[in-house]
Structure formats: C-alpha cells, structure tokens
Design a protein around this motif. Sequence first.
Motif, mmCIF file in Angstrom:
data_model
loop_
_atom_site.group_PDB
_atom_site.id
_atom_site.type_symbol
_atom_site.label_atom_id
_atom_site.label_comp_id
_atom_site.label_asym_id
_atom_site.label_seq_id
_atom_site.Cartn_x
_atom_site.Cartn_y
_atom_site.Cartn_z
ATOM 1 N N LEU A 17 1.052 -1.343 0.052
ATOM 2 C CA LEU A 17 0.037 0.004 -0.005
ATOM 3 C C LEU A 17 0.988 1.150 0.077
ATOM 4 C CD1 LEU A 17 -2.794 1.147 0.338
ATOM 5 C CD2 LEU A 17 -2.401 1.007 2.850
ATOM 6 N N GLU A 18 0.493 2.205 -0.794
ATOM 7 C CA GLU A 18 1.259 3.671 -0.894
ATOM 8 C C GLU A 18 0.033 4.490 -0.683
ATOM 9 O OE1 GLU A 18 3.160 6.035 -4.391
ATOM 10 O OE2 GLU A 18 4.347 4.292 -3.757
ATOM 11 N N PHE A 19 0.499 5.454 0.332
ATOM 12 C CA PHE A 19 -0.563 6.550 0.558
ATOM 13 C C PHE A 19 0.502 7.881 0.884
ATOM 14 C CE2 PHE A 19 0.121 4.726 4.381
ATOM 15 C CZ PHE A 19 0.339 5.721 5.517
ATOM 16 N N SER A 20 -0.411 8.932 1.003
ATOM 17 C CA SER A 20 0.315 10.148 1.157
ATOM 18 C C SER A 20 -0.260 11.160 1.971
ATOM 19 C CB SER A 20 0.859 10.846 -0.146
ATOM 20 O OG SER A 20 -0.205 11.234 -1.017
ATOM 21 N N TYR A 21 0.167 11.984 2.601
ATOM 22 C CA TYR A 21 -0.246 13.022 3.263
ATOM 23 C C TYR A 21 0.377 14.396 3.252
ATOM 24 C CZ TYR A 21 2.499 11.830 7.238
ATOM 25 O OH TYR A 21 3.751 11.326 8.057
ATOM 26 N N THR A 22 -0.260 15.338 3.199
ATOM 27 C CA THR A 22 0.467 16.710 3.212
ATOM 28 C C THR A 22 0.358 17.734 4.450
ATOM 29 O OG1 THR A 22 -0.343 16.655 0.943
ATOM 30 C CG2 THR A 22 0.264 19.051 1.831
ATOM 31 N N ILE A 23 1.469 18.133 4.738
ATOM 32 C CA ILE A 23 1.457 18.931 6.163
ATOM 33 C C ILE A 23 1.240 20.315 5.524
ATOM 34 C CG2 ILE A 23 2.932 20.052 7.720
ATOM 35 C CD1 ILE A 23 4.908 17.531 7.566
ATOM 36 N N ILE A 24 0.243 20.787 6.430
ATOM 37 C CA ILE A 24 -0.233 22.319 6.012
ATOM 38 C C ILE A 24 -0.160 23.386 7.100
ATOM 39 C CG2 ILE A 24 -2.365 23.606 5.590
ATOM 40 C CD1 ILE A 24 -1.912 21.530 3.401
ATOM 41 N N ASP A 25 0.566 24.598 6.704
ATOM 42 C CA ASP A 25 0.551 25.789 7.488
ATOM 43 C C ASP A 25 -0.448 26.021 8.032
ATOM 44 O OD1 ASP A 25 1.517 28.009 8.840
ATOM 45 O OD2 ASP A 25 3.360 28.427 7.519
ATOM 46 N N LYS A 26 -0.715 26.005 9.351
ATOM 47 C CA LYS A 26 -2.008 26.357 10.181
ATOM 48 C C LYS A 26 -2.278 27.719 9.904
ATOM 49 C CE LYS A 26 -4.620 25.973 14.490
ATOM 50 N NZ LYS A 26 -4.707 25.663 15.595
ATOM 51 N N ARG A 27 -1.142 28.529 9.902
ATOM 52 C CA ARG A 27 -1.248 30.218 10.025
ATOM 53 C C ARG A 27 -1.613 30.503 8.437
ATOM 54 N NH1 ARG A 27 3.420 33.291 12.456
ATOM 55 N NH2 ARG A 27 4.747 32.044 10.819
ATOM 56 N N THR A 28 -1.060 29.946 7.425
ATOM 57 C CA THR A 28 -1.227 30.218 6.395
ATOM 58 C C THR A 28 -2.306 29.594 5.286
ATOM 59 O OG1 THR A 28 0.471 29.212 5.156
ATOM 60 C CG2 THR A 28 0.922 31.488 5.975
ATOM 61 N N GLY A 29 -2.337 28.246 5.655
ATOM 62 C CA GLY A 29 -3.253 27.408 5.124
ATOM 63 C C GLY A 29 -2.690 26.902 3.932
ATOM 64 N N MET A 30 -1.335 27.150 3.713
ATOM 65 C CA MET A 30 -0.508 26.639 2.404
ATOM 66 C C MET A 30 0.102 25.306 2.791
ATOM 67 S SD MET A 30 -1.229 28.920 0.300
ATOM 68 C CE MET A 30 -0.030 28.532 -0.905
ATOM 69 N N PRO A 31 0.127 24.347 1.740
ATOM 70 C CA PRO A 31 0.952 23.032 2.062
ATOM 71 C C PRO A 31 2.368 23.410 2.022
ATOM 72 C CG PRO A 31 0.219 23.558 -0.381
ATOM 73 C CD PRO A 31 -0.296 24.512 0.312
ATOM 74 N N ILE A 32 2.867 22.687 3.072
ATOM 75 C CA ILE A 32 4.518 22.810 3.066
ATOM 76 C C ILE A 32 5.170 21.693 2.651
ATOM 77 C CG2 ILE A 32 6.278 22.711 4.943
ATOM 78 C CD1 ILE A 32 4.135 23.632 7.014
ATOM 79 N N ARG A 33 4.687 20.605 2.713
ATOM 80 C CA ARG A 33 5.365 19.425 1.852
ATOM 81 C C ARG A 33 4.540 18.274 2.033
ATOM 82 N NH1 ARG A 33 9.177 15.803 5.009
ATOM 83 N NH2 ARG A 33 8.879 16.075 7.263
ATOM 84 N N GLU A 34 4.737 17.275 1.068
ATOM 85 C CA GLU A 34 3.896 15.956 1.004
ATOM 86 C C GLU A 34 4.998 15.106 1.293
ATOM 87 O OE1 GLU A 34 1.094 13.770 -2.343
ATOM 88 O OE2 GLU A 34 3.027 14.450 -2.915
#
Length: 268
Positions: A17-34
């Motif tokens: 199984l391969e899956f991914s998740y993305t880290i989101i900057d809470k302050r800006t709502g922008m993705p940081i990295r996958e």
Amino acid sequence: MQGVERIMTVFTREVTLEFSYTIIDKRTGMPIREIIKTGTQSKSANSVSELKTLDLAKAIVDSQLRTLESDIVPTIVSTNRKLMNETSKDKVVKQRMKDTLLLVKSNNYEEAIRQYEEIANQYGSTAAKANAAILKEAIASDVAASARLSQLESERGSLSDRAVKASVEELYSKLPADSVIIIIEANSSDRGRLNEIVNNINRTVISEGKLKVVDRSQIMGDELQYQVSGNVSDDSYVSIGKNYGAQYIVFFDISGQMSTRQLNMRLL
C-alpha cells in the motif's frame, strides 16, 4: 502398514500500500510538503477466508503512521517578516535602531531583543516593540521544534535500548552458558523497529560472549522464512536449528499498536 501421504495447502496474501499526506501551515493554510508512505504486509493461512486484504491494509497504515510526529516536527517553515523601520525624527532613537539591526544581521538575537525592548521602554517606540516581538516568536518556534525533535530521538533510542537490555538479560537467565542459539525475527507489522532491536540484541550477545550465536547469513533464507510463517510445528523449528548446530531458537516479534507495543521473545 503403508504410510498416509497428506498434502497441506497454504495460502499467502501479500498487500503493498502506498499513500501520502500533506503538511499544511496552520497560519497560512498553504501546503508545506507532501510525505509519501509505502508498506507491505503478508499473511499465510490454511484458508483463503482468513486472509483479509483490508486487515493487512490497516496494519500497513498503522505501522507507517507511527512516525507521524517525527515526520512533522523536523519540518522547517521559513516565513519572511520584515522588521519595522523607526519613523521617529529623534536622531538618538534612529541610531539605536540602526545599531540594533546590525545585531540582528550578525545573528545576535538575544542582545537585539534586549536592545529593542529597552528602546521601546525608554522612548515609547512602536517599531522597537514590534521588532522585539517578531524576534521572540522566531526564536521560540525554532527552539521548541528542535527540543521536541531531540526528545523524540531520545525516546526512540531509550525504548530500544531498554528492550535490548531486558531481552539479553532474560536470555542469560534462561539458557546455560555457551549455549548455541539462532536469533530470528518473526513476522511483525513494525519490521523496521524489530530489525533494529534484533540486530542490537545479536551484536550484544556476540560481543559479551556468554552465548554462541549462529550467523544468520549462513541460514538458508527461503527455508527459514517458511518456518517463520507459522505453518510448521515447533519440532520442525528445532530440527532446522539443529542443522545449523543450534541448541535453541529464539524468536522475537513486536505485538500491539502505538503506545501498547511490546517486544515478545519465544524460546525453543
């Protein structure tokens, strides 16, 4: 009397199984990295109905998400925040603000904060007060992240060290001195951690010399892997061990999930 020939069919199912998740900057709502995770689980049984794909997939997810916190903590988020310029016409204040900015540029943040706070208190400078707050926030975030990462690494190391020490002591208490043993990893959902611990146990026992350990690289992988799958009796385990001169076979596995995980040892 003729012997009875029996044929046993063993079914094996392997799931990757391969899956991914993305880290989101809470302050800006922008993705940081996958972050991409990949894992494999397999199980053998006498009946296909016992081999449930969903159970294997869940075990993969549980195993991979154990590193969630350590995946997140090292993430470095760079935020550019411009220090405020002094608008006062007071030459003394302007010069002190320039001098303090030089401290910031030379990475002397603690002294810069002290100077900004002093300017704010003495002259009521809004810019100095804001700049002190900006620097404090930046330093606090960096220190907190570094401290938490160090704590995680320390906890991981100390738990593994305790497991190794306890297992080695138990082996010494149960086996006669100079016994010849084979140390084997059983199937586990946390293969990486189990491999790390078993390798450390193996090295510790060899270096201390109280027991003799059969080099695992000498053991035929396919033959032994079939044994570990659990489809053969304990007598067969012992028989294979004797082929390599071992008096005892020691199995290790990790059971439980997350904080309830424990290292188990079985001796044959």
